[in-house]
Design an enzyme around this catalytic site. Structure first.
Site, PDB file in Angstrom:
ATOM      1  N   HIS A 158      28.299  10.656  30.033  1.00 33.78           N
ATOM      2  CA  HIS A 158      28.582   9.393  29.327  1.00 33.78           C
ATOM      3  C   HIS A 158      30.096   9.236  29.216  1.00 33.78           C
ATOM      4  O   HIS A 158      30.747   9.903  28.425  1.00 33.78           O
ATOM      5  CB  HIS A 158      27.961   9.411  27.922  1.00 33.78           C
ATOM      6  CG  HIS A 158      28.176   8.137  27.146  1.00 33.78           C
ATOM      7  ND1 HIS A 158      27.169   7.548  26.411  1.00 33.78           N
ATOM      8  CD2 HIS A 158      29.265   7.336  26.970  1.00 33.78           C
ATOM      9  CE1 HIS A 158      27.622   6.456  25.823  1.00 33.78           C
ATOM     10  NE2 HIS A 158      28.900   6.306  26.149  1.00 33.78           N
TER      11      HIS A 158
ATOM     12  N   HIS B 260      33.528   6.190  29.620  1.00 33.76           N
ATOM     13  CA  HIS B 260      34.064   4.851  29.876  1.00 33.76           C
ATOM     14  C   HIS B 260      35.346   5.012  30.677  1.00 33.76           C
ATOM     15  O   HIS B 260      36.317   5.568  30.176  1.00 33.76           O
ATOM     16  CB  HIS B 260      34.357   4.123  28.552  1.00 33.76           C
ATOM     17  CG  HIS B 260      33.142   3.978  27.695  1.00 33.76           C
ATOM     18  ND1 HIS B 260      32.334   2.865  27.737  1.00 33.76           N
ATOM     19  CD2 HIS B 260      32.570   4.818  26.799  1.00 33.76           C
ATOM     20  CE1 HIS B 260      31.317   3.026  26.898  1.00 33.76           C
ATOM     21  NE2 HIS B 260      31.428   4.205  26.314  1.00 33.76           N
TER      22      HIS B 260
ATOM     23  N   LYS C 186      21.559   0.608  30.945  1.00 32.58           N
ATOM     24  CA  LYS C 186      22.003   0.862  29.584  1.00 32.58           C
ATOM     25  C   LYS C 186      21.625  -0.280  28.662  1.00 32.58           C
ATOM     26  O   LYS C 186      21.884  -1.450  28.954  1.00 32.58           O
ATOM     27  CB  LYS C 186      23.537   1.018  29.603  1.00 32.58           C
ATOM     28  CG  LYS C 186      24.198   1.237  28.244  1.00 32.58           C
ATOM     29  CD  LYS C 186      24.106   2.670  27.797  1.00 32.58           C
ATOM     30  CE  LYS C 186      24.606   2.847  26.370  1.00 32.58           C
ATOM     31  NZ  LYS C 186      26.002   3.224  26.287  1.00 32.58           N
TER      32      LYS C 186
ATOM     33  N   HIS D 191      22.481   2.782  23.502  1.00 34.64           N
ATOM     34  CA  HIS D 191      23.372   2.834  22.350  1.00 34.64           C
ATOM     35  C   HIS D 191      22.467   2.554  21.152  1.00 34.64           C
ATOM     36  O   HIS D 191      22.068   1.410  20.934  1.00 34.64           O
ATOM     37  CB  HIS D 191      24.503   1.796  22.448  1.00 34.64           C
ATOM     38  CG  HIS D 191      25.400   1.840  21.249  1.00 34.64           C
ATOM     39  ND1 HIS D 191      26.674   2.369  21.277  1.00 34.64           N
ATOM     40  CD2 HIS D 191      25.171   1.486  19.958  1.00 34.64           C
ATOM     41  CE1 HIS D 191      27.191   2.327  20.046  1.00 34.64           C
ATOM     42  NE2 HIS D 191      26.300   1.791  19.241  1.00 34.64           N
TER      43      HIS D 191
ATOM     44  N   HIS E 105      25.171   9.560  22.644  1.00 34.88           N
ATOM     45  CA  HIS E 105      26.096   9.900  21.538  1.00 34.88           C
ATOM     46  C   HIS E 105      25.413   9.948  20.166  1.00 34.88           C
ATOM     47  O   HIS E 105      25.747   9.179  19.284  1.00 34.88           O
ATOM     48  CB  HIS E 105      27.322   8.986  21.536  1.00 34.88           C
ATOM     49  CG  HIS E 105      27.092   7.504  21.645  1.00 34.88           C
ATOM     50  ND1 HIS E 105      26.125   6.838  20.949  1.00 34.88           N
ATOM     51  CD2 HIS E 105      27.738   6.558  22.377  1.00 34.88           C
ATOM     52  CE1 HIS E 105      26.177   5.553  21.243  1.00 34.88           C
ATOM     53  NE2 HIS E 105      27.145   5.349  22.111  1.00 34.88           N
TER      54      HIS E 105
ATOM     55  N   ASP F  89      31.576  10.348  25.837  1.00 34.77           N
ATOM     56  CA  ASP F  89      31.848   9.009  25.330  1.00 34.77           C
ATOM     57  C   ASP F  89      33.348   8.761  25.232  1.00 34.77           C
ATOM     58  O   ASP F  89      33.807   8.006  24.375  1.00 34.77           O
ATOM     59  CB  ASP F  89      31.167   8.770  23.970  1.00 34.77           C
ATOM     60  CG  ASP F  89      31.149   7.298  23.578  1.00 34.77           C
ATOM     61  OD1 ASP F  89      31.261   6.452  24.485  1.00 34.77           O
ATOM     62  OD2 ASP F  89      31.042   7.011  22.375  1.00 34.77           O
TER      63      ASP F  89
HETATM   64  N1  LIG Z   1      31.884   4.649  21.435  1.00 33.62           N
HETATM   65  C1  LIG Z   1      32.771   3.734  21.084  1.00 33.62           C
HETATM   66  O1  LIG Z   1      33.229   3.754  19.946  1.00 33.62           O
HETATM   67  N2  LIG Z   1      33.231   2.804  21.964  1.00 33.62           N
HETATM   68  C2  LIG Z   1      32.763   2.588  23.304  1.00 33.62           C
HETATM   69  C3  LIG Z   1      31.427   1.890  23.357  1.00 33.62           C
HETATM   70  C4  LIG Z   1      30.248   2.792  23.025  1.00 33.62           C
HETATM   71  O2  LIG Z   1      30.020   3.823  23.653  1.00 33.62           O
HETATM   72  O3  LIG Z   1      29.484   2.442  22.125  1.00 33.62           O
HETATM   73  C5  LIG Z   1      33.804   1.737  24.028  1.00 33.62           C
HETATM   74  O4  LIG Z   1      33.509   1.246  25.119  1.00 33.62           O
HETATM   75  O5  LIG Z   1      34.941   1.628  23.546  1.00 33.62           O
HETATM   76 ZN   LIG Z   2      30.079   5.026  25.096  1.00 34.25          ZN
HETATM   77 ZN   LIG Z   3      27.718   3.414  22.628  1.00 30.37          ZN
END
Ligand SMILES: NC(=O)N[C@@H](CC(=O)O)C(=O)O
Ligand SMILES: [Zn+2]
Ligand SMILES: [Zn+2]
Length: 344
Positions: free
Chosen positions: A14, A16, A100, A137, A175, A248
């Site tokens: 996971h 970003h 997702k 999520h 998460h 995450d």
């Molecule tokens: N985890 C977070 O606080 N932020 C994530 C989005 C997510 O995973 O929910 C993001 O893309 O910034």
């Molecule tokens: Zn995330």
């Molecule tokens: Zn998330």
């Protein structure tokens, strides 16, 4: 005392990576250690079909450091308009390995997310049929539900329904942050797994709020009380194969975090495996890190485990105060502090 730990190369289930001029930074950090990563699709606009996933994947591959063989694993972003055909086509062509669910309004870039669970039932049916995992999520978005209760409410109001209705659908509860989520995952069948982040293992809501608000500890789902942090720590200590590594890591520029209305997300890709190693070390279960980081994820997804290795050394190093992020900077987790493990 173990000072040297050899692990099968881990993956991040996971992350970003964002897009455009952020990719050279995020991809370099992720690919430093991880062989593969499940890449979250919450771009603006989101990655809604196979063609968009292919295009995003090409941009990620182009941002890899020379010679690096990091493999992004692409994910579709479910919307009220996602059809079974979008799912089937992306699966058939190998363009996405999961989809997702972002409840609309739950987190960063979830504006295009799902407004009512029933809207994606046709897509979920297709996913269950072909064997594509659903990533969630897991937070409800109703204004009247307290932010600290949103994960538990999601289990009770949504997740239980999904699992009952689609008993063969693989689900990754992403998460997780509460004892309720740990219990739910443990008591479910083997088709339900969960990722756990470094920040939710290391911190609780006191770290976020006592002595002043710490915007760099603000992520969603929000850090919970210490009883819940303890339940997550117990989950990894248990060695249950249902739990696996998902950082995450979610970069936001410093100015967007240190603001009157700061963004949610912690950046951990600069030191992810090192942070997990610290936690497992603290818990006295370094011997369980390899399964959590390198086996449970691929086994759940039905992918081969990696075959090469990394070596971790007990050796302190200082995290920079900030790191470059396109035209801006990001404040990474543990900025300015010492981390006690490093990758050789
Ligand atoms: N985890 C977070 O606080 N932020 C994530 C989005 C997510 O995973 O929910 C993001 O893309 O910034
Ligand atoms: Zn995330
Ligand atoms: Zn998330």
């Amino acid at each position: 005392m173990t000072d040297r730990l050899v692990l099968t190369r881990p993956d991040d289930w996971h992350i970003h990576l964002r897009d455009a001029d952020l990719l050279p930074h995020t991809v370099a950090d992720a690919s430093r250690v991880f062989a593969r990563a499940i890449v979250m699709p919450n771009l603006v606009p989101p990655v809604r079909d196979g063609a968009q996933a292919d295009a995003y994947k090409a941009r990620i591959l182009a941002a890899r450091p020379a010679g690096n063989r990091f493999q992004p694993l692409m994910v579709l972003y479910l919307t009220d308009q996602t059809t079974p055909e979008i799912i089937r086509s992306a699966w058939r062509q190998g363009q996405a390995i999961a989809a997702k669910l972002y409840p609309a309004g739950a987190t960063t870039n979830s504006q295009s997310g799902v407004t009512a669970l029933d809207n994606i039932f046709p897509a979920l049916e297709a996913m269950a049929e072909v064997g594509m995992p659903l990533l969630v999520h897991g937070e409800v978005t109703h204004a009247e539900v307290d932010i600290f209760d949103r994960e538990k409410a999601f289990i009770d109001q949504q997740l239980v329904r999904v699992v009952e209705r689609f008993p063969t659908l693989k689900v990754v509860f992403e998460h997780i942050t509460t004892a309720d989520a740990v219990d739910f995952v443990r008591s479910s069948g083997k088709q339900i797994g969960a990722t756990i982040t470094p920040q939710h293992l290391m911190y609780n809501r006191n770290h976020l709020l006592v002595g002043g608000v710490r915007p760099h500890f603000y992520c969603l789902p929000i850090l919970k009380r210490s009883r819940h942090q303890q339940a997550l720590r117990d989950a990894v200590v248990s060695g249950s194969t249902k739990f696996f590594l998902g950082t995450d890591s979610a970069p936001h520029a410093r100015h967007a975090k240190e603001a009157a209305c700061g963004c949610a997300g912690c950046y951990s890709a600069h030191a992810a495996i090192e942070l997990y190693a610290e936690v497992f070390d603290e818990l006295g279960v370094l011997d369980k890190l390899e399964a959590f980081a390198s086996f449970n994820g691929p086994d759940f997804y039905g992918l081969p485990r990696n075959t090469d290795q990394i070596t971790l050394l007990r050796d302190g190093w200082q995290v920079p105060d900030h790191l470059p992020l396109g035209e801006h900077v990001v404040v990474p987790l543990r900025a300015g502090e010492t981390i006690h493990w490093r990758v050789q």
